[in-house]
Design a protein around this motif. Structure first.
Motif, mmCIF file in Angstrom:
data_model
loop_
_atom_site.group_PDB
_atom_site.id
_atom_site.type_symbol
_atom_site.label_atom_id
_atom_site.label_comp_id
_atom_site.label_asym_id
_atom_site.label_seq_id
_atom_site.Cartn_x
_atom_site.Cartn_y
_atom_site.Cartn_z
ATOM 1 N N GLY A 147 0.803 -1.212 0.000
ATOM 2 C CA GLY A 147 0.000 0.000 0.000
ATOM 3 C C GLY A 147 0.841 1.270 0.000
ATOM 4 O O GLY A 147 0.495 2.259 -0.659
ATOM 5 N N LEU A 148 1.971 1.251 0.729
ATOM 6 C CA LEU A 148 2.852 2.421 0.745
ATOM 7 C C LEU A 148 3.407 2.716 -0.644
ATOM 8 O O LEU A 148 3.371 3.857 -1.116
ATOM 9 N N VAL A 149 3.924 1.692 -1.297
ATOM 10 C CA VAL A 149 4.528 1.885 -2.629
ATOM 11 C C VAL A 149 3.469 2.314 -3.638
ATOM 12 O O VAL A 149 3.675 3.240 -4.433
ATOM 13 N N SER A 150 2.312 1.647 -3.636
ATOM 14 C CA SER A 150 1.260 1.948 -4.602
ATOM 15 C C SER A 150 0.741 3.371 -4.443
ATOM 16 O O SER A 150 0.580 4.095 -5.431
ATOM 17 N N GLY A 151 0.476 3.787 -3.215
ATOM 18 C CA GLY A 151 -0.071 5.119 -3.006
ATOM 19 C C GLY A 151 0.940 6.230 -3.199
ATOM 20 O O GLY A 151 0.599 7.309 -3.691
ATOM 21 N N TYR A 152 2.195 5.998 -2.832
ATOM 22 C CA TYR A 152 3.184 7.073 -2.872
ATOM 23 C C TYR A 152 3.636 7.386 -4.300
ATOM 24 O O TYR A 152 3.718 8.559 -4.691
ATOM 25 N N PHE A 153 3.937 6.373 -5.070
ATOM 26 C CA PHE A 153 4.475 6.614 -6.423
ATOM 27 C C PHE A 153 3.372 6.901 -7.429
ATOM 28 O O PHE A 153 3.598 7.635 -8.392
ATOM 29 N N GLY A 154 2.187 6.358 -7.234
ATOM 30 C CA GLY A 154 1.058 6.692 -8.082
ATOM 31 C C GLY A 154 1.293 6.376 -9.561
ATOM 32 O O GLY A 154 2.158 5.574 -9.917
ATOM 33 N N GLY A 155 0.514 7.037 -10.421
ATOM 34 C CA GLY A 155 0.693 6.894 -11.867
ATOM 35 C C GLY A 155 0.547 5.459 -12.348
ATOM 36 O O GLY A 155 -0.325 4.703 -11.906
ATOM 37 N N LYS A 156 1.446 5.071 -13.261
ATOM 38 C CA LYS A 156 1.390 3.731 -13.839
ATOM 39 C C LYS A 156 1.690 2.652 -12.790
ATOM 40 O O LYS A 156 1.142 1.553 -12.852
ATOM 41 N N VAL A 157 2.577 2.972 -11.853
ATOM 42 C CA VAL A 157 2.895 2.001 -10.796
ATOM 43 C C VAL A 157 1.641 1.676 -9.993
ATOM 44 O O VAL A 157 1.321 0.495 -9.746
ATOM 45 N N ASP A 158 0.911 2.703 -9.609
ATOM 46 C CA ASP A 158 -0.309 2.502 -8.842
ATOM 47 C C ASP A 158 -1.353 1.749 -9.660
ATOM 48 O O ASP A 158 -2.045 0.863 -9.152
ATOM 49 N N MET A 159 -1.472 2.083 -10.933
ATOM 50 C CA MET A 159 -2.479 1.447 -11.781
ATOM 51 C C MET A 159 -2.204 -0.049 -11.913
ATOM 52 O O MET A 159 -3.112 -0.876 -11.769
ATOM 53 N N VAL A 160 -0.966 -0.431 -12.163
ATOM 54 C CA VAL A 160 -0.612 -1.846 -12.315
ATOM 55 C C VAL A 160 -0.816 -2.596 -11.001
ATOM 56 O O VAL A 160 -1.396 -3.693 -10.971
ATOM 57 N N MET A 161 -0.375 -1.992 -9.903
ATOM 58 C CA MET A 161 -0.494 -2.670 -8.605
ATOM 59 C C MET A 161 -1.949 -2.844 -8.188
ATOM 60 O O MET A 161 -2.324 -3.876 -7.609
ATOM 61 N N GLN A 162 -2.782 -1.866 -8.484
ATOM 62 C CA GLN A 162 -4.199 -1.982 -8.126
ATOM 63 C C GLN A 162 -4.930 -3.002 -8.989
ATOM 64 O O GLN A 162 -5.855 -3.671 -8.532
ATOM 65 N N ARG A 163 -4.519 -3.134 -10.259
ATOM 66 C CA ARG A 163 -5.136 -4.168 -11.099
ATOM 67 C C ARG A 163 -4.789 -5.558 -10.567
ATOM 68 O O ARG A 163 -5.601 -6.476 -10.635
#
Length: 328
Positions: A147-163
């Motif tokens: 959750g820390l990595v996904s929320g902090y970096f956002g963008g494409k990183v967040d999109m891939v991790m949330q999928r």
């Protein structure tokens, strides 16, 4: 007519109230102590843990020790038997006298193989508590970091991790565990892997939401301006300010993990025999519930008290850490 008149009565100034300053930790503890339900549940949890650790160790019977000559005995407790309760009487007959074992005492009775249910129940409680501890460790190690990595970096990183989390959360836990049985034997290993696959998802979402709320605040922007690394910002700035939500979330995950283990054991996907768990004991006992209700009553009551204790404790902790959440 004068608009102003002297006040001839005695005028006493109110005494100034001295406000005692408390740290955040002391304030949380103060609010938690005021919640009697949470405080009582805390002591109940401690009591159950102590009994689960001590009872099998001091018992004269093993959880897997079979005594067919003592099968299906009802509960019998010294002292209480003189009051007419837990006296070993079933269907109007003293079963201990019928089986010539009047010198024996089984606090929760015995099962159809003559195994001591008292020892097996607390051995099963150990397994449930072990599952709960593993759930907390998995939530912290995987869910928080994810959750820390996904929320902090956002963008494409967040999109891939949330999928990825959406795909995993769409798979029912029971289906995942059942499929794992194709390549694995029923037991703690299957349950642990099931928790590792899906148990951390809710934690990661809670942490991600906290990071999205905190990462644009002034103290984080100041840290970036001073050249603080992303790792230090995550673990020294954002994580400490998210601890309240993290603690609340993994406290609520404990009863969920206990129920998951009990449910899987009840449907035959839990620990293998002769190991005991609360779910497997309920599964074994409900088949004879009409004839020998003591076989299912003891594990059901212990499981219910354990889950209720953790839920009340988590509620009290949530209200103590963030009272505003109680209004939501």
């Amino acid at each position: 007519m004068n608009r102003f008149e002297f006040n001839t009565g005695d005028h006493k100034e109110e005494e100034e109230k001295v406000l005692v300053g408390r740290s955040y930790g002391k304030e949380v503890l103060y609010r938690f102590r005021k919640n009697k339900g949470a405080w009582i549940s805390f002591f109940i949890i401690i009591l159950l843990i102590v009994i689960a650790l001590a009872a099998p160790a001091v018992s004269s019977y093993s959880y897997k020790e079979v005594h067919s000559e003592y099968s299906n005995l009802p509960p019998r407790i010294p002292g209480l038997e003189k009051l007419g309760i837990f006296d070993g009487v079933s269907h109007g007959q003293n079963m201990y006298e019928a089986k010539n074992c009047t010198d024996k005492y089984f606090f929760f009775g015995t099962d159809n193989l003559g195994r001591d249910i008292w020892t097996r129940v607390w051995e099963g409680t150990r397994i449930s508590l072990l599952i709960a501890a593993l759930a907390v460790i998995i939530d912290v190690c995987i869910g928080v970091i994810y959750g820390l990595v996904s929320g902090y970096f956002g963008g494409k990183v967040d999109m891939v991790m949330q999928r990825i989390t959406e795909i995993l959360s769409s798979l029912p836990t029971l289906v995942v565990v059942t499929l794992m049985l194709v390549v694995m034997k029923p037991g703690l290993g299957s349950i642990i892997i099931a928790l590792m696959l899906t148990g951390w998802i809710n934690m990661s979402r809670i942490v991600r939401a906290q990071v999205l709320k905190l990462k644009d605040q002034e103290f984080v922007l100041a840290a970036r301006t001073l050249g603080v690394s992303n790792r230090d910002i995550l673990f020294k700035e954002i994580l400490p300010n998210s601890l309240g939500q993290i603690i609340i979330t993994f406290m609520f995950s404990i009863p969920n993990a206990i129920f998951l283990e009990a449910f899987l054991a009840f449907v035959g996907l839990g620990v293998p025999a002769p190991m005991a768990s609360l779910g497997s004991l309920i599964n074994d006992g409900y088949k004879s519930a009409m004839t020998y209700p003591h076989m299912v009553a003891a594990p059901v009551i212990v499981l219910g008290v354990l889950m209720l204790g953790f839920n009340l404790f988590a509620d009290g902790l949530r209200d103590a850490i963030d009272p505003q959440l109680k209004q939501m």
